[in-house]
Every structure is written in structure tokens, then in C-alpha cells.
Design an enzyme around this catalytic site. Structure first.
Site: not given
Ligand code: COD
Ligand code: ZN
Length: 380
Positions: A40, A42, A45, A62, A170
Site C-alpha cells: 500500500c 502507506s 510513506h 499492514h 487495508c
Molecule cells: N492528481 C491525480 N491523481 C494523482 C495525483 C494527482 N496530483 N497524484 C497521484 N495520483 C494518483 C496516482 O496515479 C495513483 O493512481 C493514486 O493517486 C494513488 O494511489 P496509490 O496506489 O499510489 O496509493 P494507495 O491507494 O495504495 O494509498 C493511498 C492512500 C491515500 C490511502 C494512502 O497512501 C494514505 O495516504 N493513507 C493514509 C491513511 C493511513 O495511513 N491509513 C493507514 C494505512 S493505509
Molecule cells: Zn494501507
């Protein structure tokens, strides 16, 4: 026991797969043989040091699923041989948040997850030289085996393959819960999903299942827009070109939306979620921005009764939500395999993080044991 695990030693350096020591489960804990784990954003991060200081050395991971191997004293809800998915908030049931029915905000679980310890405040993980390792979000499932708090092992009572069940704990719970519980999307509502990665794609599917009239996917990656369309998005908006984005999203939505979900974790996209809303609409912020990032809003718009709402892990009792979502998956109404863009072994952990940093593909699933994870031969 000795196990192989993906260890983050220092943020900004690649995670390395190495042998570490795992102690057996104490009371109220469960030892699980991990079958598969989802990677994921996160985890990225954490690996990049963006979620606060002192969060290493740590075994990452996780989101995952596996089979119970042993249980500690007082554990009655699972037994060796049971198939489980992980929940990274093993709520205590006794703190103020739990008693108020907000189990995803369990105070001791939150505190210990942040400290990288189990619920008794200690770790079961060590380097061979004795250095204590943190448990990533109390789960640490980028590993062959893990010990988790009993409430973090949620029994799977339907026969879904573990390499897919790995995503439940998650992405699926977070996405579905954001739609169902944090928001409360109603039949016919218009929903915009900004960021359609591993988690955002679950928001899209849940919005479609909830009966949203229109579901507009917004992403800068064309491949994600296609995946979103296959999961029920009625339109896609390419965000790689920032020009007139609010206008283009509203056009695709047939007007200003009722709900806008931010699933990236950036200040500009949180602001975008606010800007597209209709009067009375609500922005749901699923994404978490690195510590220190602030968002500003035009205060005069509170007059139009717009709201912005935080969201953590489905806003509900995670174990209960997860069990109900399993039934939807088993009934074929909630696909999982379509967001898995790659299956890899544990040694592929760093490459999977790199792909997320590059924005390439949706979920990678790390498979520790293909047979245990029930990966069909047709999947490379
Ligand atoms: N504009 C449009 N799309 C965008 C931009 C932008 N500026 N930047 C990135 N993207 C798109 C990417 O192309 C991608 O498709 C998507 O955004 C992000 O997806 P992933 O696959 O990289 O990320 P995920 O889905 O695995 O995770 C996203 C979260 C936001 C859930 C995660 O990173 C997060 O912030 N979690 C915080 C909450 C947390 O800690 N939870 C506990 C565990 S997740
Ligand atoms: Zn996650």
C-alpha cells in the site's frame, strides 16, 4: 523462531529481506503463517520517513492474509488452521472510543501501532543481534510469519483465495467504509473519487455498489481510469493536465457532486475535492499528507454548508466490516483480482514500493507461498 521479513532500517534506504527472530504469541495474541500481503502507499510513506520520526527499524506490511499456526492464552475466536485476514486496528473494546462504538479509533491500538509495538507495549521481533524491531502498523506481514493481537486476526468464513483476501485489511475496508460509513452515500448520489490507486479503486467499487448515480474517477494515470471504469465509474477525468479541472470534473459528473473523496494525500487534491462540491456537499479525506502539510479553504464557502471530513480505516468496527465484505467477495459482487497488477515474492518488496513511488500499476501482492495463497498457475 527464525523467519524471513522485509526490514526498513533507515528511511530513504531500500528495505531488505533478511532473517529475523520472531517470538511466539503471548496471551491474547496469534501466530499466523502469512500467505500473501498487499503493498500500500502507506508502506511507501513509512519507508520514506513521511509518517513521523523513530518509526524504524521496522518490519513493514499492514494488509495481508494467512493461516493461524498457534494461539496464546485466552484466544478463543480462532484456532490453528483457521484462515484469517489482518486488521491493523485490533480494538481493545474497553477504551472511550471503543465504548462509544468508534472502534477504528481505539486509543491503545492507535498508540501502539504508532510505536510499532503489540497491545502490551512490547515487540515480538528482533534482529539476530538483539536489536528490537517495530511491528509495522501492528501487523508486520511482509514476512513469512507474524504475531498479531488476537483482534487483528479476523477469521475468513468464506472460501476466497488468500492472495486476494490479502487486500481486505487495508484497501477494501478503507475504501468501502469511507463510502458506507464515513460518508453514507445514498441511491442516486453523485460521487467523485480523486486518486484511483489501490485504495481509490475500492472507493469506486463501493460507490457503485451503494447505488451512486454517477461515479467520476479522477487520476493522472490513464491506466487507473480504465481500471476504475471496469469497476463501475461512469466517467473518467485525466488530472495530468490541471487546466479547468473543477469544470471538467463537474461536466463529467453532470453538475457539482454530492461527495468528493480524496484518496491521494496531497493538499492540492484535498482542496480540489472541496472546490468541486455542490452547496451542502461533503469532501471525505482518505489520503494522509506527510506531517507538516496544511490545507487552506475559502472560509466564506462554509456559508454554503459544504463540509470536509476526515476518515480512518472505514470509520467502523473493522473486524465486523471485513467479515461482511467477505460475503460480497464470495458472492462475486466485489471483485478483488482486477486491482492486483502484479504478484511477486517477498524479495520483490522494494521493487513494489518503487512501482508505487513511480505511480505504476495498482496493488502488488507479495506471495510468501503460492500454494497456501491459492494463486492459480495462470497468474505469473
Ligand atoms: N492528481 C491525480 N491523481 C494523482 C495525483 C494527482 N496530483 N497524484 C497521484 N495520483 C494518483 C496516482 O496515479 C495513483 O493512481 C493514486 O493517486 C494513488 O494511489 P496509490 O496506489 O499510489 O496509493 P494507495 O491507494 O495504495 O494509498 C493511498 C492512500 C491515500 C490511502 C494512502 O497512501 C494514505 O495516504 N493513507 C493514509 C491513511 C493511513 O495511513 N491509513 C493507514 C494505512 S493505509
Ligand atoms: Zn494501507
Amino acid at each position: 523462531m527464525r523467519i524471513r521479513a522485509a526490514v526498513l532500517h533507515q528511511p530513504g534506504t531500500p528495505v531488505t529481506v533478511e532473517e529475523v527472530e520472531l517470538d511466539g504469541p503471548k496471551a491474547d495474541e496469534v501466530l499466523v503463517r502469512v500467505a500473501a500481503a498487499g503493498v500500500c502507499h502507506s508502506d511507501v510513506h513509512l519507508a520514506d520517513g513521511a509518517l513521523g520520526p523513530n518509526r524504524w527499524p521496522m518490519v513493514l506490511g499492514h494488509e495481508g492474509a494467512g493461516v493461524v499456526e498457534a494461539v496464546g492464552e485466552r484466544v478463543t475466536h480462532v484456532a490453528p488452521g483457521d484462515r484469517v485476514a489482518f486488521s491493523f486496528v485490533p480494538s481493545c473494546g474497553a477504551c472511550r472510543a471503543c465504548r462509544a462504538g468508534r472502534r477504528n479509533l481505539c486509543e491503545p491500538a492507535g498508540r501502539n501501532a504508532f510505536a510499532g509495538r503489540l497491545m502490551d507495549g512490547t515487540s515480538r521481533l528482533r534482529m539476530p543481534d538483539g536489536t528490537v524491531l517495530q511491528h509495522g502498523l501492528m501487523t508486520a506481514c511482509f514476512a513469512e510469519r507474524t504475531v498479531v493481537a488476537a483482534a487483528g486476526a479476523v477469521p475468513l468464513d468464506a472460501d476466497i483465495p488468500l492472495w486476494q483476501a490479502a487486500l481486505l485489511g487495508c484497501g477494501v475496508v478503507t475504501g468501502a467504509g469511507a463510502v458506507r460509513n464515513t460518508a453514507g452515500v445514498r441511491l442516486g448520489d453523485t460521487v467523485v473519487v480523486i486518486g484511483c490507486g489501490g485504495v481509490g479503486l475500492q472507493v469506486v467499487a463501493a460507490a457503485a455498489l451503494a447505488g451512486a448515480g454517477r461515479v467520476v474517477a479522477v487520476d493522472r494515470d490513464h491506466a487507473k481510469l480504465e481500471m476504475a471504469s471496469a469497476r463501475g465509474a461512469t466517467a473518467g477525468v485525466d488530472a495530468s493536465d490541471g487546466e479547468d479541472l473543477v469544470k471538467r470534473i463537474r461536466a463529467a459528473a453532470g453538475g457539482a457532486p454530492d461527495w468528493a473523496f480524496e484518496v491521494i494525500g496531497r493538499a492540492d487534491t484535498m482542496r480540489l475535492a472541496w472546490d468541486v462540491l455542490r452547496p451542502g456537499g461533503t469532501a471525505i479525506v482518505v489520503g494522509l499528507a506527510p506531517a507538516g502539510v496544511e490545507v487552506s479553504l475559502p472560509a466564506i464557502e462554509f456559508l454554503s454548508e459544504k463540509s470536509i471530513k476526515g476518515c480512518y480505516y472505514g470509520s467502523t468496527d473493522v473486524a465486523d466490516e471485513l467479515s461482511r465484505l467477505v460475503r460480497l467477495v464470495a458472492a462475486g459482487r466485489l471483485p478483488l483480482a482486477d486491482v492486483i497488477s502484479r504478484v511477486s515474492d517477498l524479495d520483490g518488496a522494494e521493487d513494489a514500493l518503487e512501482r508505487l513511488r513511480r505511480g505504476e500499476g495498482a496493488r502488488t501482492v507479495l506471495v510468501m507461498d503460492r500454494e497456501l495463497a491459492q494463486v492459480p498457475d495462470s497468474v505469473p
